[in-house]
Design a protein around this motif. Structure first.
Motif, mmCIF file in Angstrom:
data_model
loop_
_atom_site.group_PDB
_atom_site.id
_atom_site.type_symbol
_atom_site.label_atom_id
_atom_site.label_comp_id
_atom_site.label_asym_id
_atom_site.label_seq_id
_atom_site.Cartn_x
_atom_site.Cartn_y
_atom_site.Cartn_z
ATOM 1 N N GLY A 1 1.037 -1.302 0.049
ATOM 2 C CA GLY A 1 -0.521 -0.474 -0.207
ATOM 3 C C GLY A 1 1.137 1.756 -0.250
ATOM 4 N N ILE A 2 2.299 1.291 -0.674
ATOM 5 C CA ILE A 2 3.231 1.917 -1.241
ATOM 6 C C ILE A 2 3.006 2.876 -2.076
ATOM 7 C CG2 ILE A 2 5.503 3.006 -0.051
ATOM 8 C CD1 ILE A 2 6.043 1.070 1.982
ATOM 9 N N SER A 3 2.845 3.764 -2.887
ATOM 10 C CA SER A 3 2.849 4.453 -3.664
ATOM 11 C C SER A 3 4.089 4.446 -4.614
ATOM 12 C CB SER A 3 2.042 5.596 -3.628
ATOM 13 O OG SER A 3 2.599 6.436 -3.653
ATOM 14 N N GLY A 4 5.065 4.950 -3.970
ATOM 15 C CA GLY A 4 6.134 5.086 -4.068
ATOM 16 C C GLY A 4 6.708 6.192 -4.615
ATOM 17 N N SER A 5 6.883 6.897 -3.828
ATOM 18 C CA SER A 5 6.885 8.146 -4.122
ATOM 19 C C SER A 5 8.715 8.629 -3.637
ATOM 20 C CB SER A 5 6.783 9.907 -2.867
ATOM 21 O OG SER A 5 8.516 9.206 -1.309
ATOM 22 N N VAL A 6 8.901 9.533 -5.092
ATOM 23 C CA VAL A 6 10.853 9.942 -4.792
ATOM 24 C C VAL A 6 11.488 10.273 -3.652
ATOM 25 C CG1 VAL A 6 12.903 11.196 -5.499
ATOM 26 C CG2 VAL A 6 10.723 11.077 -6.858
ATOM 27 N N GLN A 7 10.818 10.690 -2.563
ATOM 28 C CA GLN A 7 11.371 10.702 -1.279
ATOM 29 C C GLN A 7 11.399 9.183 -0.643
ATOM 30 O OE1 GLN A 7 8.830 12.644 -2.160
ATOM 31 N NE2 GLN A 7 10.353 14.842 -2.274
ATOM 32 N N HIS A 8 9.977 8.426 -0.638
ATOM 33 C CA HIS A 8 10.126 6.583 -0.927
ATOM 34 C C HIS A 8 11.460 6.211 -0.730
ATOM 35 C CE1 HIS A 8 9.120 3.570 2.332
ATOM 36 N NE2 HIS A 8 9.130 3.249 0.830
ATOM 37 N N PHE A 9 11.731 6.173 -2.442
ATOM 38 C CA PHE A 9 13.347 5.304 -3.054
ATOM 39 C C PHE A 9 14.053 5.899 -2.277
ATOM 40 C CE2 PHE A 9 10.243 3.479 -6.150
ATOM 41 C CZ PHE A 9 10.231 2.326 -6.187
ATOM 42 N N ALA A 10 14.511 7.058 -2.067
ATOM 43 C CA ALA A 10 15.528 7.719 -1.530
ATOM 44 C C ALA A 10 16.135 7.025 -0.606
ATOM 45 C CB ALA A 10 15.519 8.989 -0.746
ATOM 46 N N GLY A 11 15.575 6.474 0.179
ATOM 47 C CA GLY A 11 15.570 5.234 1.373
ATOM 48 C C GLY A 11 15.820 3.814 1.292
ATOM 49 N N MET A 12 14.692 2.967 0.600
ATOM 50 C CA MET A 12 14.925 1.977 -0.391
ATOM 51 C C MET A 12 15.485 1.438 -1.525
ATOM 52 S SD MET A 12 11.990 1.790 -1.904
ATOM 53 C CE MET A 12 11.323 0.997 -2.095
ATOM 54 N N LYS A 13 15.600 2.063 -2.706
ATOM 55 C CA LYS A 13 15.425 1.585 -3.758
ATOM 56 C C LYS A 13 17.175 1.133 -3.752
ATOM 57 C CE LYS A 13 17.441 4.425 -6.754
ATOM 58 N NZ LYS A 13 17.446 6.217 -7.673
ATOM 59 N N SER A 14 18.475 0.636 -3.223
ATOM 60 C CA SER A 14 19.277 -0.292 -2.875
ATOM 61 C C SER A 14 19.546 -1.324 -2.808
ATOM 62 C CB SER A 14 20.197 0.478 -2.394
ATOM 63 O OG SER A 14 20.235 0.084 -0.771
ATOM 64 N N SER A 15 17.349 -1.547 -2.143
ATOM 65 C CA SER A 15 17.257 -2.993 -1.748
ATOM 66 C C SER A 15 17.801 -3.910 -3.248
ATOM 67 C CB SER A 15 15.935 -3.082 -1.370
ATOM 68 O OG SER A 15 15.521 -2.114 -0.737
ATOM 69 N N GLY A 16 18.063 -5.051 -2.332
ATOM 70 C CA GLY A 16 18.322 -6.230 -3.580
ATOM 71 C C GLY A 16 17.391 -6.438 -4.230
ATOM 72 N N MET A 17 15.759 -7.012 -3.898
ATOM 73 C CA MET A 17 14.321 -7.009 -4.255
ATOM 74 C C MET A 17 13.608 -6.681 -3.793
ATOM 75 S SD MET A 17 12.816 -10.816 -4.335
ATOM 76 C CE MET A 17 13.855 -11.417 -5.667
ATOM 77 N N ILE A 18 12.711 -5.930 -4.318
ATOM 78 C CA ILE A 18 11.350 -4.553 -4.441
ATOM 79 C C ILE A 18 10.233 -5.638 -4.848
ATOM 80 C CG2 ILE A 18 10.216 -2.425 -4.047
ATOM 81 C CD1 ILE A 18 13.022 -1.613 -4.920
ATOM 82 N N ILE A 19 9.469 -5.731 -3.794
ATOM 83 C CA ILE A 19 8.383 -6.574 -3.848
ATOM 84 C C ILE A 19 6.763 -5.573 -3.540
ATOM 85 C CG2 ILE A 19 6.287 -8.284 -3.946
ATOM 86 C CD1 ILE A 19 9.058 -10.320 -2.823
ATOM 87 N N ALA A 20 5.649 -5.356 -4.703
ATOM 88 C CA ALA A 20 5.048 -4.419 -4.328
ATOM 89 C C ALA A 20 3.807 -5.134 -3.899
ATOM 90 C CB ALA A 20 4.875 -2.759 -5.161
ATOM 91 N N LEU A 21 2.704 -4.656 -3.471
ATOM 92 C CA LEU A 21 1.481 -5.055 -3.588
ATOM 93 C C LEU A 21 0.656 -3.513 -3.455
ATOM 94 C CD1 LEU A 21 1.124 -7.397 -0.698
ATOM 95 C CD2 LEU A 21 0.966 -8.024 -3.205
ATOM 96 N N ASN A 22 -0.241 -3.313 -4.524
ATOM 97 C CA ASN A 22 -1.140 -2.037 -4.640
ATOM 98 C C ASN A 22 -1.966 -2.457 -4.981
ATOM 99 O OD1 ASN A 22 -1.681 0.926 -4.510
ATOM 100 N ND2 ASN A 22 0.039 1.065 -3.896
ATOM 101 N N THR A 23 -3.232 -1.699 -5.100
ATOM 102 C CA THR A 23 -4.560 -1.485 -5.888
ATOM 103 C C THR A 23 -4.269 -1.034 -6.694
ATOM 104 O OG1 THR A 23 -5.758 -0.545 -4.345
ATOM 105 C CG2 THR A 23 -6.290 -2.890 -3.904
ATOM 106 N N ASP A 24 -3.821 0.108 -6.744
ATOM 107 C CA ASP A 24 -3.688 0.920 -7.531
ATOM 108 C C ASP A 24 -2.568 0.749 -8.797
ATOM 109 O OD1 ASP A 24 -3.613 3.329 -9.721
ATOM 110 O OD2 ASP A 24 -2.819 4.906 -7.923
ATOM 111 N N PRO A 25 -3.649 0.453 -9.931
ATOM 112 C CA PRO A 25 -2.252 -0.304 -10.932
ATOM 113 C C PRO A 25 -1.112 1.441 -11.359
ATOM 114 C CG PRO A 25 -4.653 -0.306 -12.254
ATOM 115 C CD PRO A 25 -4.463 0.413 -10.957
ATOM 116 N N ASN A 26 -1.631 1.820 -11.481
ATOM 117 C CA ASN A 26 -0.738 3.625 -11.694
ATOM 118 C C ASN A 26 0.193 3.468 -10.716
ATOM 119 O OD1 ASN A 26 -2.022 3.922 -14.092
ATOM 120 N ND2 ASN A 26 -3.575 4.116 -13.480
ATOM 121 N N ALA A 27 0.324 3.498 -9.724
ATOM 122 C CA ALA A 27 1.245 3.340 -8.545
ATOM 123 C C ALA A 27 2.540 3.230 -9.279
ATOM 124 C CB ALA A 27 1.226 2.331 -7.465
ATOM 125 N N ALA A 28 3.182 4.194 -8.939
ATOM 126 C CA ALA A 28 4.800 4.625 -9.225
ATOM 127 C C ALA A 28 5.871 3.251 -8.990
ATOM 128 C CB ALA A 28 5.685 5.805 -8.839
#
Lengths: 258, 322
Positions: free
Chosen positions: B263-290
């Motif tokens: 349920g995280i849309s994925g703002s630039v500021q959020h990515f700044a804190g987690m983009k180096s993660s080995g693997m990212i898995i996202a769950l979101n109801t909005d198909p347009n979430a960044a």
């Protein structure tokens, strides 16, 4: 009673939402929105609070940056600084040089009662200028401060550590305080305050006039590259149970974390 | 032979796991390694670090009145130990403790320091680190007489290379307090795993709808070894969870093996804190979430349907593993 001088060091940084373009191989296109470093806003808000409790006091914002950093100082003054000092430099500097320049500019201006700044800058994330500044003055320092109380000749601070633990520290005044996000809620200026800030003083000093010799210790950017993203998103489909089963399988077989 | 010192970090009497990746980094450089342990058990450090190639453990005693933990005193003691053992390069962790100690040591020695290093070249004093909210990667050269590095958690995978280590000790001469005194260290009982060091992070955002619903994330995290629960800024600003759980530009910067964003849309500021993660898995109801365009796996699905199922799956896989 003599004036209690509260210095707040602020940094002019690119907006975290800005698109960053690398020019050449070692710098960014500075033609983006710059603003005051978010942690420094907490430092300014706290400085304005201390001024009220410690009258007569004044808040002086200090910045090392390009001429355009005057805008950042205007924001700082709209948020409560009474006046400001801009050490004008055409180039970026590391924290070792920055701390020397800030020390020199503050010492030229007056005797600090306390110095505040953000715990880190969001562009370079060096996390160290405040400690270097403190060492240059021979003062104690604390970082990630979430509570600050002045008592007589001391500052009582709480510094947040991991998992919600805090250190309670007493520092003799003057001292250097690195503001953390939990310190306060930044008070954003009203329109009249913004208008008033335009009339406040920004004293400009050329960095060369401070006569700082090039430190033997330094860090230099050799190369700057856009962060490459090589993720190819793959969709997991099916019922909730099927999606959960696929996630569990990925965690087990591909990521090997379970 | 040139020796590199590791600043070892403990938690509740044990050597933190993140130290092993740090030892692996230094061992691969081919340089001799010496582990600095301040006011904690050198025997425990020796037992924990020998499997990772550490040949020497130095027990530093930072005395004086006052608390056992005192970053100003510790920094002075570590700088003195560097001098005593002829150490010019020091590697530590970019943890809250490292953030409090490494810059103090660097300031005292007027030495260059880079925090949050992704790579460190100890032969050439060059590092890689991210700059500008994770949007760029910088290669930086350090110059000076001493060099200090703060390594990002999980930046180097630990690899065993057992040796036998010797134990030395160093007692720092207690000086004045320099106007700095730790009165007490208070914990609010947050024994939870530190986000920056977690192998797996399950984070929730606006889509969690309430603080109470974060229970769904904790339920899953409990079933994964080394997992912690994080949050987006929105969830923190809405008062659902405490600030220390915030991942992002102005929160914790994390580097787990797997980051699960619910349920995280994925703002630039959020990515700044987690983009180096080995693997990212996202769950979101909005198909347009960044976030769906910047992850490895995604499901356009309701987290309130998927998470209880995931809990069931994890419980099943846990019992089958036993």
């Amino acid at each position: 009673m003599s004036l209690f001088k509260i210095y707040v060091c602020v940094k002019h940084v690119p907006d975290s939402a800005a698109t960053i373009t690398v020019l050449g191989s070692d710098r960014i296109d500075a033609n983006v929105t710059f603003l005051i470093n978010p942690y420094d806003e907490h430092a300014l808000t706290e400085a304005a609070r201390i001024r009220q409790q410690h009258a007569p006091a004044e808040v002086v914002a200090v910045c090392l940056g390009p001429s355009a950093a005057e805008n950042t100082l205007r924001s700082a003054m709209a948020m409560g600084a009474d006046r400001s000092i801009l050490v004008v430099t055409p180039q970026d500097h590391d924290s070792i040089f920055t701390a020397r320049a800030l020390k020199s500019a503050i010492a030229q201006d007056g005797e600090p009662g306390i110095i505040l700044t953000g715990k880190e800058a969001i562009d370079t994330e060096g996390m160290q200028t405040l400690f270097r500044l403190a060492a240059n003055f021979g003062l104690p320092a604390a970082t990630n401060v979430v509570k600050l109380q002045l008592q007589d000749a001391a500052a009582l601070v709480e510094c947040e550590k991991e998992s919600g633990a805090v250190d309670v520290i007493r520092m003799g005044l003057p001292c250097v305080v690195g503001a953390g996000k939990g310190l306060n809620t930044p008070r954003y200026p009203t329109f009249p305050e913004i208008v008033k800030s335009r009339k406040k003083e920004v004293k400009k000093i050329d960095v060369a006039a401070l006569g700082i010799a090039r430190p033997a210790s330094r860090v230099e950017i050799i190369e700057l590259k856009p962060a490459v993203e090589n993720r190819a998103p793959r969709a997991l489909t099916g019922s909730a149970a099927e999606i959960a089963r696929q996630i569990a399988a990925i965690l087990k077989e591909e990521a090997r974390v379970i | 032979m040139e020796k590199v010192a590791l600043l070892i970090e403990f938690k509740a009497g044990r050597v933190k796991k993140a130290n092993f990746g740090m030892a692996t980094l230094v061992r691969r450089s081919g340089k001799a390694m010496c582990a600095f342990v301040v006011n904690d058990s050198a025997a425990e450090a020796q037992a924990a670090l020998e499997p990772y190639g550490v040949q020497q453990v130095v027990a530093i005693r930072s005395g004086g009145p006052g608390a056992a933990w005192d970053p100003a005193r510790w920094a002075r003691a570590i700088a003195a130990a560097m001098d005593r053992f002829g150490i010019t390069q020091l590697v530590g962790l970019t943890t809250p403790q490292g953030r409090d100690l490494l810059p103090r040591i660097a300031a005292q020695l007027d030495a260059p320091l880079i925090m949050d290093c992704l790579e460190v070249d100890l032969d050439r004093q060059m590092v890689k680190t991210s700059r500008y909210s994770g949007k760029t990667v910088a290669t930086i050269r350090l110059s000076g007489r001493h060099f200090i590095y703060g390594l990002r958690g999980n930046a180097v995978e630990a690899q065993k290379a057992p040796v036998a280590a010797e134990r030395l000790s160093f007692d720092d001469t207690p000086g004045g307090d320099g106007g700095f005194e730790v009165l007490e260290t208070r914990s609010d009982g947050g024994e939870a795993l530190n986000l920056a060091e977690a192998d797996v992070i399950i984070s929730g955002g606006r889509g969690m709808k309430s603080g109470e619903n974060f229970r769904l994330l904790f339920d899953c995290a409990r079933l994964i070894n080394g997992a912690a629960v994080g949050a987006s800024r929105v969830a923190v600003d809405l008062g659902w969870v405490p600030y220390r759980m915030q991942v992002g530009q102005t929160g914790v910067k994390v580097n787990p093996k797997v980051y699960i964003a619910c349920g995280i849309s994925g703002s630039v500021q959020h990515f700044a804190g987690m983009k180096s993660s080995g693997m990212i898995i996202a769950l979101n109801t909005d198909p347009n979430a960044a976030i769906l365009a910047h992850c490895d796996y995604y499901a356009v699905a309701d987290l309130f349907d998927v998470l209880p199922e995931l809990k069931r799956q994890l419980t099943a896989s846990m019992s089958s593993a036993e």
